[in-house]
Enzyme design. Structure first.
Site, PDB file in Angstrom:
ATOM      1  N   ARG A 181      -3.283 -26.458 -45.634  1.00 30.65           N
ATOM      2  CA  ARG A 181      -4.456 -26.466 -44.757  1.00 30.65           C
ATOM      3  C   ARG A 181      -5.501 -25.483 -45.263  1.00 30.65           C
ATOM      4  NH1 ARG A 181      -3.638 -24.391 -39.331  1.00 30.65           N
ATOM      5  NH2 ARG A 181      -5.855 -24.296 -39.663  1.00 30.65           N
ATOM      6  N   ASP A 225      -6.007 -12.259 -40.304  1.00 35.23           N
ATOM      7  CA  ASP A 225      -5.606 -13.267 -41.289  1.00 35.23           C
ATOM      8  C   ASP A 225      -4.910 -12.666 -42.517  1.00 35.23           C
ATOM      9  OD1 ASP A 225      -6.549 -15.283 -39.681  1.00 35.23           O
ATOM     10  OD2 ASP A 225      -8.341 -15.706 -40.862  1.00 35.23           O
ATOM     11  N   ARG A 254      -8.252 -26.382 -35.099  1.00 36.98           N
ATOM     12  CA  ARG A 254      -9.022 -25.807 -34.008  1.00 36.98           C
ATOM     13  C   ARG A 254     -10.515 -25.677 -34.352  1.00 36.98           C
ATOM     14  NH1 ARG A 254      -9.265 -22.099 -29.735  1.00 36.98           N
ATOM     15  NH2 ARG A 254     -10.875 -20.577 -30.184  1.00 36.98           N
ATOM     16  N   CYS A 277      -1.837 -23.775 -29.804  1.00 34.93           N
ATOM     17  CA  CYS A 277      -1.827 -23.450 -31.217  1.00 34.93           C
ATOM     18  C   CYS A 277      -0.695 -22.466 -31.411  1.00 34.93           C
ATOM     19  CB  CYS A 277      -3.159 -22.831 -31.599  1.00 34.93           C
ATOM     20  SG  CYS A 277      -3.122 -22.028 -33.182  1.00 34.93           S
ATOM     21  N   LYS A 313     -12.568 -21.046 -46.805  1.00 33.93           N
ATOM     22  CA  LYS A 313     -12.318 -22.074 -45.788  1.00 33.93           C
ATOM     23  C   LYS A 313     -13.146 -21.807 -44.531  1.00 33.93           C
ATOM     24  CE  LYS A 313      -8.525 -21.787 -42.929  1.00 33.93           C
ATOM     25  NZ  LYS A 313      -8.931 -21.921 -41.517  1.00 33.93           N
ATOM     26  N   ASN A 314     -13.117 -20.561 -44.074  1.00 37.32           N
ATOM     27  CA  ASN A 314     -13.753 -20.260 -42.794  1.00 37.32           C
ATOM     28  C   ASN A 314     -15.277 -20.202 -42.867  1.00 37.32           C
ATOM     29  OD1 ASN A 314     -11.271 -20.234 -41.645  1.00 37.32           O
ATOM     30  ND2 ASN A 314     -11.168 -18.014 -41.310  1.00 37.32           N
ATOM     31  N   ARG A 320      -5.455 -19.460 -27.599  1.00 36.52           N
ATOM     32  CA  ARG A 320      -6.771 -19.674 -28.192  1.00 36.52           C
ATOM     33  C   ARG A 320      -7.695 -20.576 -27.375  1.00 36.52           C
ATOM     34  NH1 ARG A 320      -5.789 -20.389 -34.582  1.00 36.52           N
ATOM     35  NH2 ARG A 320      -7.692 -19.219 -34.778  1.00 36.52           N
ATOM     36  N   PRO A 321      -8.091 -20.122 -26.207  1.00 34.70           N
ATOM     37  CA  PRO A 321      -8.992 -20.929 -25.380  1.00 34.70           C
ATOM     38  C   PRO A 321     -10.399 -21.038 -25.985  1.00 34.70           C
ATOM     39  CG  PRO A 321      -8.587 -18.790 -24.364  1.00 34.70           C
ATOM     40  CD  PRO A 321      -7.756 -18.839 -25.601  1.00 34.70           C
ATOM     41  N   VAL A 322     -11.199 -21.935 -25.402  1.00 32.04           N
ATOM     42  CA  VAL A 322     -12.582 -22.111 -25.874  1.00 32.04           C
ATOM     43  C   VAL A 322     -13.568 -21.817 -24.740  1.00 32.04           C
ATOM     44  CG1 VAL A 322     -12.176 -23.695 -27.797  1.00 32.04           C
ATOM     45  CG2 VAL A 322     -12.357 -24.600 -25.480  1.00 32.04           C
ATOM     46  N   ILE A 344      -5.450  -9.159 -32.178  1.00 34.36           N
ATOM     47  CA  ILE A 344      -6.353 -10.312 -31.983  1.00 34.36           C
ATOM     48  C   ILE A 344      -5.636 -11.490 -31.323  1.00 34.36           C
ATOM     49  CG2 ILE A 344      -7.974 -11.905 -33.111  1.00 34.36           C
ATOM     50  CD1 ILE A 344      -8.916  -9.056 -33.433  1.00 34.36           C
ATOM     51  N   GLN A 392     -15.252 -19.244 -23.993  1.00 32.29           N
ATOM     52  CA  GLN A 392     -16.473 -18.535 -24.378  1.00 32.29           C
ATOM     53  C   GLN A 392     -17.494 -19.496 -24.987  1.00 32.29           C
ATOM     54  OE1 GLN A 392     -16.843 -15.146 -23.615  1.00 32.29           O
ATOM     55  NE2 GLN A 392     -14.902 -15.580 -22.589  1.00 32.29           N
TER      56      GLN A 392
HETATM   57  C1  UD1 Z   1     -11.479 -17.467 -36.576  1.00 22.75           C
HETATM   58  C2  UD1 Z   1     -10.886 -17.861 -37.883  1.00 22.75           C
HETATM   59  C3  UD1 Z   1      -9.415 -17.464 -37.956  1.00 22.75           C
HETATM   60  C4  UD1 Z   1      -9.240 -15.993 -37.613  1.00 22.75           C
HETATM   61  C5  UD1 Z   1      -9.955 -15.642 -36.326  1.00 22.75           C
HETATM   62  C6  UD1 Z   1      -9.965 -14.141 -36.050  1.00 22.75           C
HETATM   63  C7  UD1 Z   1     -12.176 -19.811 -38.492  1.00 22.75           C
HETATM   64  C8  UD1 Z   1     -12.219 -21.295 -38.672  1.00 22.75           C
HETATM   65  N1  UD1 Z   1     -11.032 -19.305 -38.056  1.00 22.75           N
HETATM   66  O1  UD1 Z   1     -10.786 -18.192 -35.561  1.00 22.75           O
HETATM   67  O2  UD1 Z   1      -8.938 -17.723 -39.269  1.00 22.75           O
HETATM   68  O3  UD1 Z   1      -7.870 -15.689 -37.486  1.00 22.75           O
HETATM   69  O4  UD1 Z   1     -11.329 -16.071 -36.358  1.00 22.75           O
HETATM   70  O5  UD1 Z   1     -10.553 -13.463 -37.109  1.00 22.75           O
HETATM   71  O6  UD1 Z   1     -13.136 -19.119 -38.779  1.00 22.75           O
HETATM   72  N2  UD1 Z   1     -10.956 -16.347 -27.531  1.00 22.75           N
HETATM   73  C9  UD1 Z   1     -11.008 -16.670 -26.197  1.00 22.75           C
HETATM   74  N3  UD1 Z   1     -11.933 -17.598 -25.776  1.00 22.75           N
HETATM   75  C10 UD1 Z   1     -12.782 -18.212 -26.633  1.00 22.75           C
HETATM   76  C11 UD1 Z   1     -12.736 -17.868 -28.006  1.00 22.75           C
HETATM   77  C12 UD1 Z   1     -11.812 -16.936 -28.416  1.00 22.75           C
HETATM   78  O7  UD1 Z   1     -10.232 -16.138 -25.387  1.00 22.75           O
HETATM   79  O8  UD1 Z   1     -13.570 -19.042 -26.188  1.00 22.75           O
HETATM   80  C13 UD1 Z   1      -9.968 -15.336 -28.031  1.00 22.75           C
HETATM   81  C14 UD1 Z   1      -8.908 -15.942 -28.935  1.00 22.75           C
HETATM   82  O9  UD1 Z   1      -7.851 -16.498 -28.196  1.00 22.75           O
HETATM   83  C15 UD1 Z   1      -8.504 -14.750 -29.767  1.00 22.75           C
HETATM   84  C16 UD1 Z   1      -9.817 -13.950 -29.903  1.00 22.75           C
HETATM   85  O10 UD1 Z   1     -10.657 -14.405 -28.849  1.00 22.75           O
HETATM   86  O11 UD1 Z   1      -7.554 -13.958 -29.080  1.00 22.75           O
HETATM   87  C17 UD1 Z   1     -10.535 -14.134 -31.223  1.00 22.75           C
HETATM   88  O12 UD1 Z   1     -10.633 -15.510 -31.509  1.00 22.75           O
HETATM   89  P1  UD1 Z   1     -11.783 -16.139 -32.401  1.00 22.75           P
HETATM   90  O13 UD1 Z   1     -12.518 -15.081 -33.144  1.00 22.75           O
HETATM   91  O14 UD1 Z   1     -12.570 -17.073 -31.559  1.00 22.75           O
HETATM   92  O15 UD1 Z   1     -10.938 -16.983 -33.442  1.00 22.75           O
HETATM   93  P2  UD1 Z   1     -11.407 -18.320 -34.102  1.00 22.75           P
HETATM   94  O16 UD1 Z   1     -12.890 -18.315 -34.198  1.00 22.75           O
HETATM   95  O17 UD1 Z   1     -10.713 -19.480 -33.499  1.00 22.75           O
END
Ligand code: UD1
Length: 422
Positions: free
Chosen positions: A402, A310, A94, A118, A22-23, A123-125, A332, A127
């Site tokens: 999902r 995961d 997301r 979520c 999936k990922n 889980r902010p964006v 995480i 970055q």
């Molecule tokens: C991806 C995976 C998810 C997995 C996760 C961690 C996909 C579609 N999903 O999620 O299954 O559980 O990696 O291995 O590939 N963070 C911030 N700001 C940001 C981005 C991230 O603070 O802009 C934080 C998140 O809240 C979290 C950490 O960084 O605590 C890691 O998140 P991230 O690796 O980005 O997870 P996803 O890519 O959403």
């Protein structure tokens, strides 16, 4: 709403075929936005998240098609499309944020809904936004949307050095896709190394991108003017494989996972071996054998190649019925113990304190009605149901749909007493 009815206590025996990841499939579908040529993916898993991503692209004006039994999908993203990802679609997944990088890189603008809250954490964006701004994008957040464009007079993003505050998987993927079409060189420091990243990088290279260092924490991307179409095979789902390994370790039995990539699961396989499961790995298969109660294992989740977040919930289900006490630390996500209360309803002995759960292994769980709260939590409850005495009903399994490709059919095929009820 669908539920699963499971009667526990049966060992699992036979063969399971592992689906595409999936990922990996989700970012790879988004990579089709980078070219007007046809992009073909094989081994795409049949999941709700994939259907949602397809809908998202359809909605923009991308021609999408599925073909054959082997998870074939094709995409053609024309030169003119509507580069928007509406809230209605983004809120359910997301990973929709993965369209942002490719849309900006090819069309110079994008409007993508913020993913919102979520269940497993905020889980902010931030970055993603900071990295793309470093590449020259102008991004404002208004009315719940990230509205992104290139400055007046610019037609391409520009290469940059991006060092994220933490390792982010989808962040790294967004930057890879954006940088592939940017002007000049991009260096990603602190890049994620999850196997889905090199898989995406290999696909992009197949489209003409110039990328080095994928699979390490520093990735160099030399941007090119245009990318062309490709055919790509989605890598096997290591989390699906890990889930089946934990299920067999918990129930006992002897199962061969076809197409499983053991080299992507070292941390989980090491723990399962320490617990007492016998695991044999070969070219394209993983065989797991177990009997009786295994030994509980403590672990901390970390970025790849550490123990995957995961897989935390599924391994915890195994610890619940293992001998001894274990400590599970989630590093995480801040709220990823929602399965704990449900496991406790099945009789498990678990105490949590912040990001630590302490599990006292007991002889057996007892069937009950439990509720799935997120994707991997659902898988953990299914494993618990497979070993619990009597009947377990897992409610709200849309979470499971999902991210797992026909999980109950695959489990039935290896002897589980499990059925979907409406
Ligand atoms: C991806 C995976 C998810 C997995 C996760 C961690 C996909 C579609 N999903 O999620 O299954 O559980 O990696 O291995 O590939 N963070 C911030 N700001 C940001 C981005 C991230 O603070 O802009 C934080 C998140 O809240 C979290 C950490 O960084 O605590 C890691 O998140 P991230 O690796 O980005 O997870 P996803 O890519 O959403």
């Amino acid at each position: 709403m669908d539920k699963l009815r499971i009667t526990g206590g049966r060992p699992l025996n036979g063969e399971v075929t592992i689906s595409g990841a999936k990922n990996a499939a989700l970012p790879e579908i988004c990579a089709a936005l980078l070219t007007a040529d046809p992009v073909h993916l094989n081994n795409v898993p049949r999941l709700r998240d994939v259907a949602t991503m397809r809908l998202l692209l359809d909605n923009m004006g991308v021609q999408t098609e599925t073909h054959g039994e082997r998870g074939g999908m094709s995409f053609v993203a024309p030169d003119s499309l509507n580069p928007e990802a509406p809230y209605e679609l983004v809120k359910t997944m997301r990973a929709s944020v993965l369209v942002l990088g490719p849309l900006l890189a090819r069309f110079g603008r994008a409007k993508v809904s913020l993913p919102g809250g979520c269940a497993i954490g905020s889980r902010p964006v931030d970055q993603h936004i900071k990295g793309l701004q470093a590449m020259g994008a102008e991004i404002v957040v208004e009315h719940g949307y990230m509205v992104a464009q290139l400055p007046q007079g610019r037609s391409r993003l520009k290469g940059a050095r991006i060092a994220t505050d933490m390792v982010t998987v989808t962040g790294t993927e967004n930057f890879l896709m954006a940088a592939a079409l940017a002007e000049g060189e991009t260096v990603l420091e602190n890049a994620a190394q999850e196997p889905e990243i090199p898989d995406l990088a290999e696909m992009l290279i197949g489209m003409g991108a110039k990328i080095e260092g994928h699979g390490t924490s520093r990735i160099h991307i030399q941007g090119v003017d245009r990318l062309h179409g490709c055919t790509h095979q989605v890598v096997a789902d290591r989390i699906e494989a890990g889930t089946f390994l934990c299920a067999v370790a918990a129930t006992g039995g002897d199962v061969v996972l076809r197409h499983g990539r053991a080299d992507h699961l070292d941390a989980v396989i090491d723990k399962l071996r320490d617990a007492g499961a016998e695991i044999e790995v070969g070219d394209g298969f993983i065989r797991v054998r177990a009997s009786g109660r295994l030994k509980a294992q403590s672990f901390r989740t970390t970025e790849y190649p550490g123990f995957p977040t995961d897989m935390q919930a599924q391994f915890m289900a195994l610890n619940c019925i293992a001998t001894g006490t274990s400590k599970v630390t989630e590093t995480i996500f801040e709220n990823r113990f929602m399965h704990v209360n449900e496991l406790v309803r099945l009789g498990a002995k678990i105490q949590t304190d912040g990001k630590v759960a302490v599990i006292e292994g007991i002889d057996r769980l007892q069937g009950a009605t439990v509720m799935a709260t997120d994707l991997r939590a659902s898988a953990s409850l299914v494993i618990a149901g497979l070993v619990a005495e009597g009947e377990t009903i897992v409610d709200r399994i849309y979470h499971l749909d999902r991210g797992y490709d026909q999980m109950e059919a695959k489990l039935r095929g290896i002897g589980a007493d499990i059925e979907r009820i409406k």
